[in-house]
Design a protein around this motif. Structure first.
Motif, PDB file in Angstrom:
ATOM      1  N   MET A  91       0.830  -1.198   0.000  1.00 33.37           N
ATOM      2  CA  MET A  91       0.000   0.000   0.000  1.00 33.37           C
ATOM      3  C   MET A  91       0.869   1.255   0.000  1.00 33.37           C
ATOM      4  SD  MET A  91      -3.105   0.845   2.608  1.00 33.37           S
ATOM      5  CE  MET A  91      -3.543  -0.870   2.781  1.00 33.37           C
ATOM      6  N   SER A  92       2.014   1.177  -0.695  1.00 33.93           N
ATOM      7  CA  SER A  92       2.955   2.288  -0.669  1.00 33.93           C
ATOM      8  C   SER A  92       2.523   3.411  -1.609  1.00 33.93           C
ATOM      9  CB  SER A  92       4.354   1.798  -1.047  1.00 33.93           C
ATOM     10  OG  SER A  92       4.322   1.167  -2.306  1.00 33.93           O
ATOM     11  N   GLU A  93       1.844   3.084  -2.711  1.00 29.55           N
ATOM     12  CA  GLU A  93       1.415   4.102  -3.650  1.00 29.55           C
ATOM     13  C   GLU A  93       0.129   4.751  -3.174  1.00 29.55           C
ATOM     14  OE1 GLU A  93       1.162   3.067  -7.724  1.00 29.55           O
ATOM     15  OE2 GLU A  93       3.130   2.117  -7.801  1.00 29.55           O
ATOM     16  N   LEU A  94       0.056   6.066  -3.348  1.00 32.01           N
ATOM     17  CA  LEU A  94      -1.137   6.799  -2.947  1.00 32.01           C
ATOM     18  C   LEU A  94      -2.171   6.777  -4.069  1.00 32.01           C
ATOM     19  CD1 LEU A  94       0.559   9.900  -1.282  1.00 32.01           C
ATOM     20  CD2 LEU A  94      -0.371   7.862  -0.146  1.00 32.01           C
ATOM     21  N   VAL A  95      -3.422   6.971  -3.693  1.00 34.41           N
ATOM     22  CA  VAL A  95      -4.518   7.011  -4.662  1.00 34.41           C
ATOM     23  C   VAL A  95      -4.364   8.248  -5.543  1.00 34.41           C
ATOM     24  CG1 VAL A  95      -7.015   7.246  -4.943  1.00 34.41           C
ATOM     25  CG2 VAL A  95      -6.084   5.762  -3.150  1.00 34.41           C
ATOM     26  N   LYS A  96      -4.447   8.055  -6.845  1.00 32.27           N
ATOM     27  CA  LYS A  96      -4.420   9.181  -7.779  1.00 32.27           C
ATOM     28  C   LYS A  96      -5.839   9.724  -7.901  1.00 32.27           C
ATOM     29  CE  LYS A  96      -0.391   7.822 -10.517  1.00 32.27           C
ATOM     30  NZ  LYS A  96       0.091   6.811  -9.553  1.00 32.27           N
ATOM     31  N   MET A  97      -6.046  10.943  -7.438  1.00 33.11           N
ATOM     32  CA  MET A  97      -7.372  11.524  -7.348  1.00 33.11           C
ATOM     33  C   MET A  97      -7.720  12.306  -8.610  1.00 33.11           C
ATOM     34  SD  MET A  97      -9.849  11.391  -5.159  1.00 33.11           S
ATOM     35  CE  MET A  97      -9.116  11.110  -3.553  1.00 33.11           C
ATOM     36  N   THR A  98      -8.473  11.686  -9.506  1.00 34.47           N
ATOM     37  CA  THR A  98      -8.940  12.384 -10.699  1.00 34.47           C
ATOM     38  C   THR A  98     -10.090  13.318 -10.311  1.00 34.47           C
ATOM     39  OG1 THR A  98     -10.608  10.718 -11.212  1.00 34.47           O
ATOM     40  CG2 THR A  98      -8.377  10.367 -12.103  1.00 34.47           C
ATOM     41  N   PRO A  99     -10.375  14.331 -11.132  1.00 36.86           N
ATOM     42  CA  PRO A  99     -11.510  15.215 -10.827  1.00 36.86           C
ATOM     43  C   PRO A  99     -12.824  14.456 -10.672  1.00 36.86           C
ATOM     44  CG  PRO A  99     -10.143  16.195 -12.534  1.00 36.86           C
ATOM     45  CD  PRO A  99      -9.620  14.805 -12.305  1.00 36.86           C
ATOM     46  N   GLN A 100     -13.026  13.418 -11.479  1.00 36.40           N
ATOM     47  CA  GLN A 100     -14.265  12.636 -11.405  1.00 36.40           C
ATOM     48  C   GLN A 100     -14.352  11.851 -10.086  1.00 36.40           C
ATOM     49  OE1 GLN A 100     -12.059  12.536 -13.974  1.00 36.40           O
ATOM     50  NE2 GLN A 100     -13.230  13.738 -15.494  1.00 36.40           N
ATOM     51  N   LEU A 101     -13.243  11.224  -9.687  1.00 39.43           N
ATOM     52  CA  LEU A 101     -13.219  10.456  -8.447  1.00 39.43           C
ATOM     53  C   LEU A 101     -13.375  11.378  -7.241  1.00 39.43           C
ATOM     54  CD1 LEU A 101     -12.864   7.741  -7.020  1.00 39.43           C
ATOM     55  CD2 LEU A 101     -10.381   8.091  -7.117  1.00 39.43           C
ATOM     56  N   LEU A 102     -12.719  12.533  -7.293  1.00 39.27           N
ATOM     57  CA  LEU A 102     -12.813  13.490  -6.199  1.00 39.27           C
ATOM     58  C   LEU A 102     -14.245  13.979  -6.039  1.00 39.27           C
ATOM     59  CD1 LEU A 102     -11.555  15.232  -4.020  1.00 39.27           C
ATOM     60  CD2 LEU A 102     -10.870  16.866  -5.781  1.00 39.27           C
ATOM     61  N   ARG A 103     -14.915  14.253  -7.159  1.00 41.40           N
ATOM     62  CA  ARG A 103     -16.303  14.729  -7.075  1.00 41.40           C
ATOM     63  C   ARG A 103     -17.226  13.640  -6.516  1.00 41.40           C
ATOM     64  NH1 ARG A 103     -19.196  18.724  -5.515  1.00 41.40           N
ATOM     65  NH2 ARG A 103     -21.176  18.983  -6.624  1.00 41.40           N
ATOM     66  N   GLU A 104     -16.991  12.407  -6.907  1.00 50.83           N
ATOM     67  CA  GLU A 104     -17.785  11.295  -6.364  1.00 50.83           C
ATOM     68  C   GLU A 104     -17.576  11.181  -4.856  1.00 50.83           C
ATOM     69  OE1 GLU A 104     -18.462   6.446  -6.906  1.00 50.83           O
ATOM     70  OE2 GLU A 104     -16.928   7.484  -8.101  1.00 50.83           O
ATOM     71  N   LEU A 105     -16.331  11.318  -4.419  1.00 51.91           N
ATOM     72  CA  LEU A 105     -16.017  11.284  -2.989  1.00 51.91           C
ATOM     73  C   LEU A 105     -16.739  12.413  -2.262  1.00 51.91           C
ATOM     74  CD1 LEU A 105     -14.326  10.424  -0.489  1.00 51.91           C
ATOM     75  CD2 LEU A 105     -12.496  11.894  -1.360  1.00 51.91           C
ATOM     76  N   GLN A 106     -16.679  13.623  -2.798  1.00 54.96           N
ATOM     77  CA  GLN A 106     -17.325  14.768  -2.160  1.00 54.96           C
ATOM     78  C   GLN A 106     -18.820  14.539  -1.968  1.00 54.96           C
ATOM     79  OE1 GLN A 106     -16.339  17.972  -4.831  1.00 54.96           O
ATOM     80  NE2 GLN A 106     -14.398  18.438  -3.807  1.00 54.96           N
ATOM     81  N   LEU A 107     -19.485  14.083  -3.003  1.00 50.44           N
ATOM     82  CA  LEU A 107     -20.932  13.914  -2.931  1.00 50.44           C
ATOM     83  C   LEU A 107     -21.332  12.833  -1.931  1.00 50.44           C
ATOM     84  CD1 LEU A 107     -21.880  14.317  -6.701  1.00 50.44           C
ATOM     85  CD2 LEU A 107     -22.125  15.988  -4.858  1.00 50.44           C
ATOM     86  N   LYS A 108     -20.525  11.791  -1.816  1.00 50.67           N
ATOM     87  CA  LYS A 108     -20.818  10.745  -0.831  1.00 50.67           C
ATOM     88  C   LYS A 108     -20.571  11.241   0.594  1.00 50.67           C
ATOM     89  CE  LYS A 108     -20.106   6.774  -3.902  1.00 50.67           C
ATOM     90  NZ  LYS A 108     -21.544   6.502  -4.024  1.00 50.67           N
ATOM     91  N   GLN A 109     -19.634  12.173   0.765  1.00 49.82           N
ATOM     92  CA  GLN A 109     -19.359  12.711   2.100  1.00 49.82           C
ATOM     93  C   GLN A 109     -20.531  13.529   2.642  1.00 49.82           C
ATOM     94  OE1 GLN A 109     -15.676  14.747   1.130  1.00 49.82           O
ATOM     95  NE2 GLN A 109     -14.448  13.221   2.195  1.00 49.82           N
TER      96      GLN A 109
END
Length: 288
Positions: free
Chosen positions: A1-19
Motif C-alpha cells: 500500500m505504498s502508492e497513494l490514490v491518484k485523485m482524478t476530478p471525477q473520483l474526487l467529485r464522487e467522494l465529495q458527494l458521498k461525504q
C-alpha cells in the motif's frame, strides 16, 4: 500500500458527494440535541465562493464550542447513535491516531496514509474540532501551548510531522520514557484538563487547539462566534459563525480570490479508496 490514490476530478467529485451523507446525519443529530456547530476552513470558503465544495477539497471540517463537543461524544453513546455512521474518539477504549473526533461513514472505504496501521473503521470521515477558550494572560497562553503539545503528543503517540530539532528530539525522548498505554492516557487527560480550563465569560478570545500547531496559535475575538449565520453548501443549509467574514479574512486574507494553481490540490494523502465497498470488508482482511 505504498502508492497513494491518484485523485482524478471525477473520483474526487464522487467522494465529495458521498461525504454529504455524513454531514446531513451529523447535522440532524446536532439539531435534535441542541448542539452547535459551524462549517469552517475550506468548506466555508467553498460555500461562499462555489456554493459547495472547493473543487479540489477532499474532506469536510466543522467546529463545535468545547461544551457542545464534549456533549456530542456523551450523547452519541447514550443514544446508541453508532450504526452506519460511527463516532471515533481516542479514549481509554479506542485509539484513532487523531486528536479530535471523526464521524465515519462505514458504507465506503477510505484509508489515510497516516492511519494504515490503526485498527479503526476506515470509512469516509467528517472531522469535528473543538473550539476552545484562550486566556488573556500571555503567560497562561504560553502554558496552554505547552499543555496542548503534551496532549497532542501523548494522544496521537507520534512525533509531530515537520518538527525536527529540539521539538522532534524532545518528543521522541518523552515517548520513549513514557511507554505504557495507561500512563500515556493519564498524561494526555491531565494535559487536556489544563488546556481547556479557561472560561469564555472571563476571556476575550477563542482558538483551535486540536487542529495542529499552526492553528492553535491563532486567536479569534469571541464575538465572531456569538451568533449563527447560514450558508448554502451543495444545496444544504448549513450553519456558520456570524462573524465568518472576519474569521476568514484573519486566516486566509482575500478568501474569495483563488489560490495559486499549485495549491489547488487535495491536501490529504489517501492510501486506499473504494467507494463501492463497506470498510468492514477491508478492515476484516487487514486486522483479522
Amino acid at each position: 500500500m505504498s502508492e497513494l490514490v491518484k485523485m482524478t476530478p471525477q473520483l474526487l467529485r464522487e467522494l465529495q458527494l458521498k461525504q454529504l451523507d455524513t454531514l446531513v446525519y451529523f447535522k440532524d443529530f446536532c439539531d435534535k440535541n441542541n448542539l452547535r456547530f459551524y462549517l469552517i476552513g475550506g468548506c466555508l470558503i467553498g460555500a461562499l465562493r462555489n456554493g459547495g465544495f472547493v473543487p479540489w477539497d477532499d474532506d469536510i471540517d466543522v467546529i463545535m464550542p468545547r461544551p457542545d463537543y464534549e456533549k456530542l461524544h456523551k450523547l452519541w453513546r447514550e443514544q446508541k447513535a453508532d450504526g452506519r455512521f460511527r463516532l471515533l474518539k481516542t479514549d481509554g477504549e479506542m485509539f484513532t491516531g487523531n486528536i479530535f473526533i471523526t464521524i465515519t461513514d462505514t458504507n465506503y472505504t477510505m484509508v489515510k496514509a497516516n492511519q494504515t496501521e490503526v485498527d479503526i473503521p476506515h470509512g469516509l470521515v467528517l472531522d469535528v474540532f473543538p473550539l476552545d477558550v484562550c486566556p488573556d494572560s500571555r503567560f497562561a497562553r504560553k502554558m496552554q501551548y505547552i499543555w496542548t503539545m503534551i496532549y497532542s503528543l501523548f494522544l496521537a503517540q507520534v512525533v509531530p510531522e515537520n518538527h525536527g530539532g529540539i521539538m522532534g528530539l524532545g518528543s521522541k525522548i518523552l515517548l520513549s520514557i513514557f511507554r505504557g498505554k495507561k500512563l500515556r492516557y493519564k498524561i494526555w487527560r491531565c494535559a487536556e484538563r489544563h488546556m481547556t480550563k479557561y472560561k469564555l465569560e472571563e476571556n476575550k478570545c477563542v482558538t483551535e487547539l486540536c487542529a495542529g500547531p499552526y492553528w492553535m496559535k491563532k486567536e479569534y475575538p469571541k464575538h465572531i462566534y456569538e451568533g449563527v449565520d447560514y450558508v448554502t453548501f451543495e444545496g444544504l443549509k448549513m450553519p456558520c459563525m456570524s462573524g465568518y467574514d472576519e474569521y476568514l479574512t484573519m486566516v486566509f486574507g482575500n478568501y474569495m480570490e483563488l489560490p495559486p494553481k499549485e495549491k489547488q490540490v487535495p491536501h490529504h494523502d489517501i492510501a486506499y479508496l473504494d467507494l463501492n465497498t463497506p470498510c468492514e470488508e477491508y478492515d476484516r482482511k487487514i486486522y483479522n
